[in-house]
Design a protein around this motif. Structure first.
Motif, PDB file in Angstrom:
ATOM      1  N   PRO A   1     -39.440  22.335 -24.320  1.00 38.02           N
ATOM      2  CA  PRO A   1     -39.076  22.908 -23.577  1.00 38.02           C
ATOM      3  C   PRO A   1     -39.702  22.584 -21.935  1.00 38.02           C
ATOM      4  O   PRO A   1     -41.084  22.128 -22.824  1.00 38.02           O
ATOM      5  N   GLY A   2     -39.531  22.637 -20.752  1.00 37.17           N
ATOM      6  CA  GLY A   2     -40.780  21.841 -20.272  1.00 37.17           C
ATOM      7  C   GLY A   2     -39.662  21.340 -18.218  1.00 37.17           C
ATOM      8  O   GLY A   2     -38.441  21.694 -19.124  1.00 37.17           O
ATOM      9  N   SER A   3     -40.604  21.009 -17.504  1.00 39.89           N
ATOM     10  CA  SER A   3     -39.966  20.612 -16.612  1.00 39.89           C
ATOM     11  C   SER A   3     -38.592  19.772 -17.124  1.00 39.89           C
ATOM     12  O   SER A   3     -39.191  19.076 -17.375  1.00 39.89           O
ATOM     13  N   LEU A   4     -37.266  20.039 -16.879  1.00 44.21           N
ATOM     14  CA  LEU A   4     -36.580  18.973 -16.850  1.00 44.21           C
ATOM     15  C   LEU A   4     -37.041  16.920 -16.832  1.00 44.21           C
ATOM     16  O   LEU A   4     -37.186  16.658 -17.905  1.00 44.21           O
ATOM     17  N   TYR A   5     -37.559  16.974 -14.871  1.00 41.41           N
ATOM     18  CA  TYR A   5     -37.617  15.540 -14.797  1.00 41.41           C
ATOM     19  C   TYR A   5     -39.055  14.998 -15.526  1.00 41.41           C
ATOM     20  O   TYR A   5     -39.291  14.238 -15.531  1.00 41.41           O
ATOM     21  N   THR A   6     -40.507  15.898 -15.057  1.00 39.35           N
ATOM     22  CA  THR A   6     -41.312  16.091 -15.289  1.00 39.35           C
ATOM     23  C   THR A   6     -41.923  15.256 -16.483  1.00 39.35           C
ATOM     24  O   THR A   6     -43.635  15.214 -16.515  1.00 39.35           O
ATOM     25  N   SER A   7     -41.772  16.422 -17.265  1.00 35.88           N
ATOM     26  CA  SER A   7     -41.982  17.116 -18.486  1.00 35.88           C
ATOM     27  C   SER A   7     -41.410  15.990 -19.476  1.00 35.88           C
ATOM     28  O   SER A   7     -42.202  15.640 -20.364  1.00 35.88           O
ATOM     29  N   VAL A   8     -40.051  16.142 -19.197  1.00 41.26           N
ATOM     30  CA  VAL A   8     -39.164  16.033 -20.355  1.00 41.26           C
ATOM     31  C   VAL A   8     -39.015  14.413 -20.221  1.00 41.26           C
ATOM     32  O   VAL A   8     -39.024  13.126 -20.652  1.00 41.26           O
ATOM     33  N   VAL A   9     -37.526  14.195 -19.322  1.00 37.98           N
ATOM     34  CA  VAL A   9     -37.291  13.141 -18.584  1.00 37.98           C
ATOM     35  C   VAL A   9     -38.658  11.923 -18.861  1.00 37.98           C
ATOM     36  O   VAL A   9     -38.166  10.611 -19.089  1.00 37.98           O
ATOM     37  N   ALA A  10     -39.760  12.178 -18.383  1.00 38.08           N
ATOM     38  CA  ALA A  10     -40.620  11.467 -17.929  1.00 38.08           C
ATOM     39  C   ALA A  10     -40.956  10.863 -19.304  1.00 38.08           C
ATOM     40  O   ALA A  10     -41.364   9.971 -19.097  1.00 38.08           O
ATOM     41  N   ASN A  11     -40.985  10.992 -20.193  1.00 41.42           N
ATOM     42  CA  ASN A  11     -40.679  10.414 -21.395  1.00 41.42           C
ATOM     43  C   ASN A  11     -40.318   9.515 -21.973  1.00 41.42           C
ATOM     44  O   ASN A  11     -40.251   8.403 -22.655  1.00 41.42           O
ATOM     45  N   LEU A  12     -38.747  10.520 -21.796  1.00 45.80           N
ATOM     46  CA  LEU A  12     -37.448   8.988 -21.589  1.00 45.80           C
ATOM     47  C   LEU A  12     -37.251   8.257 -20.868  1.00 45.80           C
ATOM     48  O   LEU A  12     -36.697   7.006 -21.504  1.00 45.80           O
ATOM     49  N   VAL A  13     -37.714   7.558 -20.236  1.00 37.50           N
ATOM     50  CA  VAL A  13     -38.073   6.946 -19.464  1.00 37.50           C
ATOM     51  C   VAL A  13     -38.730   5.636 -19.671  1.00 37.50           C
ATOM     52  O   VAL A  13     -39.265   4.582 -19.057  1.00 37.50           O
ATOM     53  N   ILE A  14     -39.971   6.068 -21.250  1.00 35.25           N
ATOM     54  CA  ILE A  14     -40.692   4.881 -21.364  1.00 35.25           C
ATOM     55  C   ILE A  14     -40.069   3.534 -21.913  1.00 35.25           C
ATOM     56  O   ILE A  14     -38.873   4.443 -23.180  1.00 35.25           O
ATOM     57  N   GLU A  15     -40.452   2.865 -21.176  1.00 32.02           N
ATOM     58  CA  GLU A  15     -39.940   1.010 -22.321  1.00 32.02           C
ATOM     59  C   GLU A  15     -39.595   1.727 -23.668  1.00 32.02           C
ATOM     60  O   GLU A  15     -40.309   1.302 -24.867  1.00 32.02           O
ATOM     61  N   GLY A  16     -38.621   1.036 -24.219  1.00 28.86           N
ATOM     62  CA  GLY A  16     -38.273   1.303 -26.068  1.00 28.86           C
ATOM     63  C   GLY A  16     -38.096   3.023 -26.304  1.00 28.86           C
ATOM     64  O   GLY A  16     -37.705   3.322 -27.715  1.00 28.86           O
ATOM     65  N   PHE A  17     -38.043   3.414 -25.425  1.00 26.48           N
ATOM     66  CA  PHE A  17     -37.967   5.180 -25.405  1.00 26.48           C
ATOM     67  C   PHE A  17     -36.128   5.304 -26.448  1.00 26.48           C
ATOM     68  O   PHE A  17     -35.911   5.730 -27.449  1.00 26.48           O
ATOM     69  N   GLN A  18     -36.050   5.464 -25.307  1.00 28.98           N
ATOM     70  CA  GLN A  18     -34.407   5.017 -25.741  1.00 28.98           C
ATOM     71  C   GLN A  18     -33.405   4.575 -26.906  1.00 28.98           C
ATOM     72  O   GLN A  18     -32.926   5.344 -27.705  1.00 28.98           O
ATOM     73  N   GLU A  19     -33.979   3.443 -27.030  1.00 29.52           N
ATOM     74  CA  GLU A  19     -33.362   2.674 -27.575  1.00 29.52           C
ATOM     75  C   GLU A  19     -33.931   3.356 -29.516  1.00 29.52           C
ATOM     76  O   GLU A  19     -33.461   2.888 -30.589  1.00 29.52           O
ATOM     77  N   CYS A  20     -35.378   3.817 -29.397  1.00 17.30           N
ATOM     78  CA  CYS A  20     -35.754   4.221 -31.241  1.00 17.30           C
ATOM     79  C   CYS A  20     -34.943   5.691 -30.817  1.00 17.30           C
ATOM     80  O   CYS A  20     -34.332   5.758 -32.249  1.00 17.30           O
ATOM     81  N   ILE A  21     -35.069   6.703 -29.803  1.00 17.75           N
ATOM     82  CA  ILE A  21     -33.826   7.784 -30.158  1.00 17.75           C
ATOM     83  C   ILE A  21     -32.496   6.693 -30.614  1.00 17.75           C
ATOM     84  O   ILE A  21     -31.933   8.023 -31.590  1.00 17.75           O
ATOM     85  N   LYS A  22     -31.738   6.356 -30.419  1.00 22.55           N
ATOM     86  CA  LYS A  22     -30.467   5.978 -31.035  1.00 22.55           C
ATOM     87  C   LYS A  22     -30.462   5.216 -31.726  1.00 22.55           C
ATOM     88  O   LYS A  22     -29.246   5.533 -32.745  1.00 22.55           O
ATOM     89  N   LYS A  23     -31.598   5.031 -32.906  1.00 19.36           N
ATOM     90  CA  LYS A  23     -31.628   4.395 -33.963  1.00 19.36           C
ATOM     91  C   LYS A  23     -31.739   5.372 -35.241  1.00 19.36           C
ATOM     92  O   LYS A  23     -31.948   5.476 -35.855  1.00 19.36           O
ATOM     93  N   SER A  24     -32.076   6.482 -34.835  1.00 20.27           N
ATOM     94  CA  SER A  24     -33.474   7.969 -35.448  1.00 20.27           C
ATOM     95  C   SER A  24     -31.824   8.140 -35.828  1.00 20.27           C
ATOM     96  O   SER A  24     -30.613   8.370 -35.391  1.00 20.27           O
TER      97      SER A  24
END
Length: 329
Positions: free
Chosen positions: A184-207
């Motif tokens: 849990p945590g602030s939707l944008y500044t704690s959680v989504v802030a990680n997901l917008v890092i370059e390469g993160f989404q690609e890793c999650i899609k492969k996982s």
């Protein structure tokens, strides 16, 4: 099971305090875009990544009775160091000594003898940029929250001011994980802030890991005015690029006085408007005193729910293996 928890400050550290009591291989992936308070000052003056969220989660995974944990969390109340915590200063100093933020975290982890690992989502400095529904572009976490509070505009897009690449260690743990927990945590500044890092989404899609979202209990002024559970999940899935397998939502404690104070500040209980078999609801929260009474996830209750859920998922996968083999034969 290899469990990766993705988030930022108070919410993630609350979760980790409970999870460390279970037989998980835990990795906390922590945002590096904090610009407020002590972290913001050290970031600006010493040109080091913000240490505050990292410190919070290191202490959460340490022995809670350790004097070193108490030391790391001690915050000066006056003088030129007012507002700074000892742990933030130590992490900044270790970064300067070793020349590496990752190495500084590793040494602090050894000092605290933590159970698990804490990794910054990137090894580079990063700032957030939010695009609001009125077309305004705002740079910086603190500025984003303040603008939203003032104007009550919603964020329509969150990205980085300049692209930064995912930490290779984070990429590795995501690819090897059995479960990835968002929040849990602030939707944008704690959680989504990680997901917008370059390469993160690609890793999650492969996982092949099971993906779990732990929803906020209350909406947050400055980020999620009027957001329902569906709004929260939609944003997580949009930035992660995948659907979540399970959604855990806690109702707030039944304390009218505390709830009234939240409502006066523009927050309200998150409305549950998803009704499918992904959703697990219950009372997994408590009221704690942090200068004032606040509603938080209960680390014991939320980690117990996760443990039971992940055990069930593990058993289901084990039961499917024989039938999979029969099909192949």
């Amino acid at each position: 099971m290899k469990v990766v928890a993705v988030g930022g400050g108070t919410g993630l550290s609350t979760l980790l305090r409970g999870l460390k009591n279970y037989p998980f291989d835990i990795t906390a992936v922590v945002t590096i875009t904090d610009e407020g308070g002590s972290s913001g000052i050290l970031r600006e003056e010493l040109n080091v990544p913000p240490p505050g969220d990292i410190r919070n989660n290191l202490v959460a995974l340490a022995n809670s009775e350790s004097i070193l944990s108490t030391l790391f969390n001690y915050r000066f109340q006056d003088g030129s160091l007012k507002g700074h915590s000892v742990g933030n200063i130590i992490l900044a100093a270790l970064t300067k000594i070793t020349g590496s933020f990752a190495e500084a975290i590793a040494k602090a982890s050894d000092i605290l003898a933590i159970k698990g690992r804490v990794l910054p989502v990137s090894l580079q400095m990063a700032r957030l940029l939010a695009v609001f529904e009125d077309g305004t572009h705002v740079v910086g976490e603190t500025n984003i929250v303040e603008y939203s509070k003032k104007t009550k505009n919603r964020i329509v897009e969150l990205k980085l001011h300049e692209p930064v690449r995912i930490n290779p260690e984070v990429q590795k743990v995501l690819e090897e994980s059995d479960a990835v927990i968002f929040g849990p945590g602030s939707l944008y500044t704690s959680v989504v802030a990680n997901l917008v890092i370059e390469g993160f989404q690609e890793c999650i899609k492969k996982s092949h890991a099971v993906k779990i979202y732990i929803s906020n209990i209350m909406t947050q002024p400055g980020e999620t005015f009027g957001y329902t559970l569906k709004n929260h999940v939609k944003e997580i899935e949009r930035y992660a690029g995948v659907s979540v397998d399970y959604i855990i939502h806690s109702f707030p404690p039944s304390n009218e006085e505390v709830l009234k104070k939240y409502i006066e500040k523009g927050a309200e209980p998150v409305k549950v408007d998803i009704h499918d078999n992904r959703v697990i609801t219950g009372h997994y929260s408590s009221i704690i005193f942090e200068g004032e009474y606040r509603i938080r996830h209960d680390s014991i209750l939320i980690s117990e729910i996760l443990f039971n859920l992940l055990n069930s998922v593990k058993n289901q996968k084990a039961e499917r293996k024989p039938s999979d083999l029969e099909v192949k034969l």
